[in-house]
Design a protein around this motif. Structure first.
Motif, PDB file in Angstrom:
ATOM      1  N   GLU A 194      -8.695   5.296   2.661  1.00  0.00           N
ATOM      2  CA  GLU A 194      -8.454   3.892   2.984  1.00  0.00           C
ATOM      3  C   GLU A 194      -9.241   2.972   2.053  1.00  0.00           C
ATOM      4  OE1 GLU A 194      -9.487   3.921   7.088  1.00  0.00           O
ATOM      5  OE2 GLU A 194      -7.508   4.622   7.757  1.00  0.00           O
ATOM      6  N   SER A 216       1.405   5.091   1.198  1.00  0.00           N
ATOM      7  CA  SER A 216       1.078   5.701   2.486  1.00  0.00           C
ATOM      8  C   SER A 216       0.896   7.209   2.360  1.00  0.00           C
ATOM      9  CB  SER A 216       2.168   5.386   3.512  1.00  0.00           C
ATOM     10  OG  SER A 216       3.429   5.868   3.067  1.00  0.00           O
ATOM     11  N   LYS A 254       0.813  -1.199   0.000  1.00  0.00           N
ATOM     12  CA  LYS A 254       0.000   0.000   0.000  1.00  0.00           C
ATOM     13  C   LYS A 254       0.855   1.260   0.000  1.00  0.00           C
ATOM     14  CE  LYS A 254      -4.085  -1.715   2.453  1.00  0.00           C
ATOM     15  NZ  LYS A 254      -4.951  -1.504   3.646  1.00  0.00           N
ATOM     16  N   GLY A 305      -7.466   2.281  -0.947  1.00  0.00           N
ATOM     17  CA  GLY A 305      -6.312   1.399  -0.811  1.00  0.00           C
ATOM     18  C   GLY A 305      -5.067   2.019  -0.202  1.00  0.00           C
ATOM     19  N   TYR A 306      -5.186   3.224   0.355  1.00  0.00           N
ATOM     20  CA  TYR A 306      -4.031   3.885   0.956  1.00  0.00           C
ATOM     21  C   TYR A 306      -3.955   3.602   2.452  1.00  0.00           C
ATOM     22  CZ  TYR A 306      -3.804   6.586  -3.380  1.00  0.00           C
ATOM     23  OH  TYR A 306      -3.700   6.959  -4.689  1.00  0.00           O
ATOM     24  N   GLU A 307      -2.747   3.635   2.963  1.00  0.00           N
ATOM     25  CA  GLU A 307      -2.506   3.577   4.400  1.00  0.00           C
ATOM     26  C   GLU A 307      -2.357   5.013   4.890  1.00  0.00           C
ATOM     27  OE1 GLU A 307       1.406   2.331   6.372  1.00  0.00           O
ATOM     28  OE2 GLU A 307       0.222   0.484   6.417  1.00  0.00           O
TER      29      GLU A 307
END
Length: 316
Positions: free
Chosen positions: A24, A4, A2, A27-29
């Motif tokens: 999120e 960030s 992922k 698909g991001y942290e």
């Protein structure tokens, strides 16, 4: 793996939670840090040092202070090699933040989005040069500072049909002009048997109503104005409980008309306005700039010319 995001923004109305959730889902942290605010920040237009003649020297001292704070945070808490530095508004950011983040990842993208203005809240424009992209909800400031225009988001989510239904819904921080409008609408609703939910938020009630009343009288004599008259302290409109965005949107979805009021001098559309627009609700607003927007129709949006609305217009 992922990508960030280091997300820095204010906790106002918990709007950051919506944004974190959407990032999120994509698909991001996300690592969120609450925006730091200092009354002694010389760029803070509502602070205590902005208009002092020695502002420049104060700025140097203040920047030394926040540089130390930021260095400590980036060395102990936010230590990742981030792909994005996303800033919502962005008070009290030292230039060293951009330097350190880019040393860790030369490909990092730094993006600033503003739902406050540089003419009312904070002189955000001092840091524009450090970002790869800057967006604002205020079309006038976009022209002034040559940044991109982007209205506040809205979410197409399902609403809770089980909550109480209202003819009129409005909620916001307690401002004098907002109190005057809400009081008018509350009286109008009672006379015309309308169901309304009109609330003005204050973090806490004054410890002494008598002291507040005396301060109000003193300031009135001196030509100063409190946010609201003493009568407001006993009004059912007063609330000390904030409303999460998801609950706020449910009230919008379950109301016929949404009351929107912006701060004096603001021309950008508020979150409540955009959410009401997305929900296809009728809107009462004091934002005169809405007439310049492509989505404006007088059938859906009624613009207030003063601190009260015309009875005949409200009845339509």
């Amino acid at each position: 793996m992922k990508k960030s995001i280091f997300f820095y923004g204010p906790p106002h109305m918990d709007l950051y939670k919506d944004i974190c959730q959407e990032m999120e889902i994509l698909g991001y942290e996300v690592d969120y840090m609450e925006e730091m605010k200092f009354p002694e920040d010389p760029y803070n237009l509502r602070g205590k040092t902005n208009k002092l003649p020695n502002r420049d020297s104060l700025l140097s001292d203040f920047y030394n202070k926040i540089k130390e704070t930021w260095n400590n945070l980036l060395e102990t808490t936010y230590t990742k090699k981030y792909d994005y530095f996303f800033v919502l508004d962005g008070q009290s950011i030292h230039p060293c933040v951009f330097q350190i983040l880019r040393e860790r990842n030369p490909l990092i993208k730094c993006v600033n989005y503003l739902f406050d203005t540089s003419k009312i809240v904070y002189e955000f424009y001092h840091n524009y040069k450090y970002y790869d992209s800057v967006f604002s909800f205020d079309s006038e400031e976009c022209k002034t500072y040559n940044v991109s225009y982007l209205p506040i988001y809205w979410l197409k989510n399902s609403c809770n049909q089980n909550i109480e239904k209202f003819d009129l819904f409005g909620m916001g921080w307690c401002l004098r002009s907002r109190y005057q409008l809400f009081k008018y609408l509350e009286d109008f609703s009672q006379k015309n048997h309308l169901k309304s939910y009109l609330k003005l938020y204050v973090p806490s009630r004054p410890k002494s109503a008598m002291r507040y009343r005396l301060r109000y009288i003193k300031n009135y004599i001196m030509g100063k104005k409190e946010s609201c008259p003493p009568a407001f302290l006993y009004s059912e409109m007063l609330t000390t409980e904030s409303m999460p965005p998801s609950v706020f949107r449910n009230y919008i979805f379950n109301s016929k008309i949404v009351v929107d009021t912006c701060a004096e001098g603001q021309i950008g559309m508020t979150a409540r306005f955009m959410w009401a627009l997305g929900a296809e609700k009728r809107i009462i607003t004091n934002n005169q700039n809405v007439k310049n927007c492509s989505f404006y129709t007088p059938e859906q949006i009624y613009i207030i010319d003063s601190n009260c609305v015309d009875k005949k217009d409200l009845e339509k």
